[in-house]
Design a protein around this motif. Structure first.
Motif, PDB file in Angstrom:
ATOM      1  N   ALA A  25     -75.414  38.619 -14.417  1.00  0.00           N
ATOM      2  CA  ALA A  25     -77.383  38.316 -13.796  1.00  0.00           C
ATOM      3  C   ALA A  25     -78.108  37.976 -15.398  1.00  0.00           C
ATOM      4  N   ASP A  26     -77.392  38.859 -16.416  1.00  0.00           N
ATOM      5  CA  ASP A  26     -79.021  38.828 -17.308  1.00  0.00           C
ATOM      6  C   ASP A  26     -78.609  37.136 -18.265  1.00  0.00           C
ATOM      7  N   ASP A  27     -77.266  36.948 -18.182  1.00  0.00           N
ATOM      8  CA  ASP A  27     -76.876  35.549 -18.476  1.00  0.00           C
ATOM      9  C   ASP A  27     -77.727  34.159 -17.997  1.00  0.00           C
ATOM     10  N   VAL A  28     -77.681  35.139 -16.535  1.00  0.00           N
ATOM     11  CA  VAL A  28     -77.935  33.718 -16.096  1.00  0.00           C
ATOM     12  C   VAL A  28     -79.602  34.026 -15.829  1.00  0.00           C
ATOM     13  N   ALA A  58     -79.327  42.334  -9.408  1.00  0.00           N
ATOM     14  CA  ALA A  58     -79.223  42.309 -10.773  1.00  0.00           C
ATOM     15  C   ALA A  58     -79.905  41.141 -10.580  1.00  0.00           C
ATOM     16  N   LEU A  59     -79.472  40.257 -10.695  1.00  0.00           N
ATOM     17  CA  LEU A  59     -80.761  38.489 -10.738  1.00  0.00           C
ATOM     18  C   LEU A  59     -81.861  38.961  -9.840  1.00  0.00           C
ATOM     19  N   ARG A  60     -82.283  39.025  -8.835  1.00  0.00           N
ATOM     20  CA  ARG A  60     -83.215  38.955  -7.772  1.00  0.00           C
ATOM     21  C   ARG A  60     -83.988  40.271  -8.126  1.00  0.00           C
ATOM     22  N   ALA A  96     -78.885  38.215   0.269  1.00  0.00           N
ATOM     23  CA  ALA A  96     -79.012  38.373  -0.704  1.00  0.00           C
ATOM     24  C   ALA A  96     -79.499  37.927  -1.807  1.00  0.00           C
ATOM     25  N   LEU A  97     -80.373  36.903  -1.486  1.00  0.00           N
ATOM     26  CA  LEU A  97     -81.198  36.421  -2.374  1.00  0.00           C
ATOM     27  C   LEU A  97     -81.818  35.412  -2.220  1.00  0.00           C
ATOM     28  N   PHE A  98     -81.826  34.182  -1.170  1.00  0.00           N
ATOM     29  CA  PHE A  98     -82.817  33.578  -1.208  1.00  0.00           C
ATOM     30  C   PHE A  98     -84.323  33.701  -0.686  1.00  0.00           C
ATOM     31  N   ASP A  99     -84.179  35.067   1.291  1.00  0.00           N
ATOM     32  CA  ASP A  99     -85.927  35.601   1.590  1.00  0.00           C
ATOM     33  C   ASP A  99     -86.071  36.258   0.391  1.00  0.00           C
ATOM     34  N   HIS A 100     -85.623  36.764  -0.603  1.00  0.00           N
ATOM     35  CA  HIS A 100     -86.625  38.264  -1.301  1.00  0.00           C
ATOM     36  C   HIS A 100     -87.238  37.035  -2.802  1.00  0.00           C
ATOM     37  N   LEU A 101     -86.858  35.710  -2.978  1.00  0.00           N
ATOM     38  CA  LEU A 101     -87.400  35.108  -4.126  1.00  0.00           C
ATOM     39  C   LEU A 101     -87.954  33.845  -3.340  1.00  0.00           C
TER      40      LEU A 101
END
Length: 260
Positions: A25-28, A58-60, A96-101
């Motif tokens: 996640a840090d790298d992305v 972690a990316l979120r 996991a991701l799309f609805d949070h950002l």
């Protein structure tokens, strides 16, 4: 561990899934920040699988990313599931991701009544501009997206297509607790092809778990062919492979260093 073998992804090996996911996640996140400082938008593709959960969590939480300039795609979707089924990859990625950002756009694969048309339309969306980043994994049978050994084509002329899923791939969905029984797993899917994935500028491949160790080892050492689809990663100039202690082949060690 550092080696100089040509034609292999960069390797990062960690003691556990949490450290692995955080590092990926840090790298992305760093790549996103860099690109957004240099260009108006970023277009990226995400895999939907439990193997990606640590990285996506972690990316979120990463800061300093203008998600309003990021357009998201995903790489495969089942056929035959009812609309709104929680087993759909689109539903998994939304949770996991799309609805949070606040993404600029999220393009979901919605198979509908004509999956061949859906595949063509999704291919057109992907082709509107270059894809910058792909976050992906490797299946237990070595698949990339739903390009299983029986149907994978490293020179596929299509960008998106309808495929039959092999038994090993379907069993993995049960092993990952995505479906209760083998019979519940759909037999067909829409998938991005291997050339479409490899057309992206940079790939981040997250592969935890002992069940993936053989697939990882073959991806790194087997002859590049459709018999082991993940070997195609060795033809791309910028792939980083993130492993935990369980998925790492014996020749690697969990020290978090980067090497080829």
């Amino acid at each position: 561990m550092t080696t100089t073998t040509e034609g292999r992804p960069w390797l990062r090996v960690f003691d556990d899934r949490t450290a692995m996911g955080q590092a990926a996640a840090d790298d992305v996140a760093n790549e996103l920040r860099t690109r957004l400082a240099q260009q108006d938008q970023v277009r990226m593709i995400f895999a939907a699988a439990p193997s990606q959960s640590d990285m996506l969590d972690a990316l979120r939480a990463a800061d300093g990313i203008d998600w309003s300039r990021v357009t998201a795609f995903h790489m495969d979707e089942y056929l035959g599931l009812p609309e709104g089924a929680p087993e759909r990859f689109s539903a998994w990625l939304r949770a996991a991701l799309f609805d949070h950002l606040p993404f600029a756009a999220v393009h979901l694969i919605e198979p509908g009544d004509d999956p061949e048309r859906t595949a063509a339309e999704y291919a057109a969306l992907l082709a509107e501009a270059p894809i910058d980043l792909v976050c992906l994994g490797i299946g237990q049978n070595g698949h990339l997206a739903f390009n299983d050994p029986p149907v994978a084509d490293l020179d596929d002329p299509l960008d998106v297509k309808v495929v039959d899923l092999d038994d090993a791939c379907r069993q993995q969905q049960v092993d990952d607790e995505c479906f209760p029984t083998f019979e519940d797993v759909p037999e067909r899917a829409v998938t991005l092809t291997i050339p479409r994935l490899l057309a992206a500028d940079r790939l981040f491949c997250v592969v935890p778990g002992a069940a993936k160790r053989t697939a990882v080892e073959r991806a790194l050492t087997a002859p590049i062919s459709a018999a082991d689809p993940a070997t195609a990663l060795r033809t791309h100039p910028d792939v980083t492979l993130y492993l935990d202690r369980e998925s790492a082949p014996p020749a690697t060690r969990p020290d978090g260093e980067v090497g080829r």
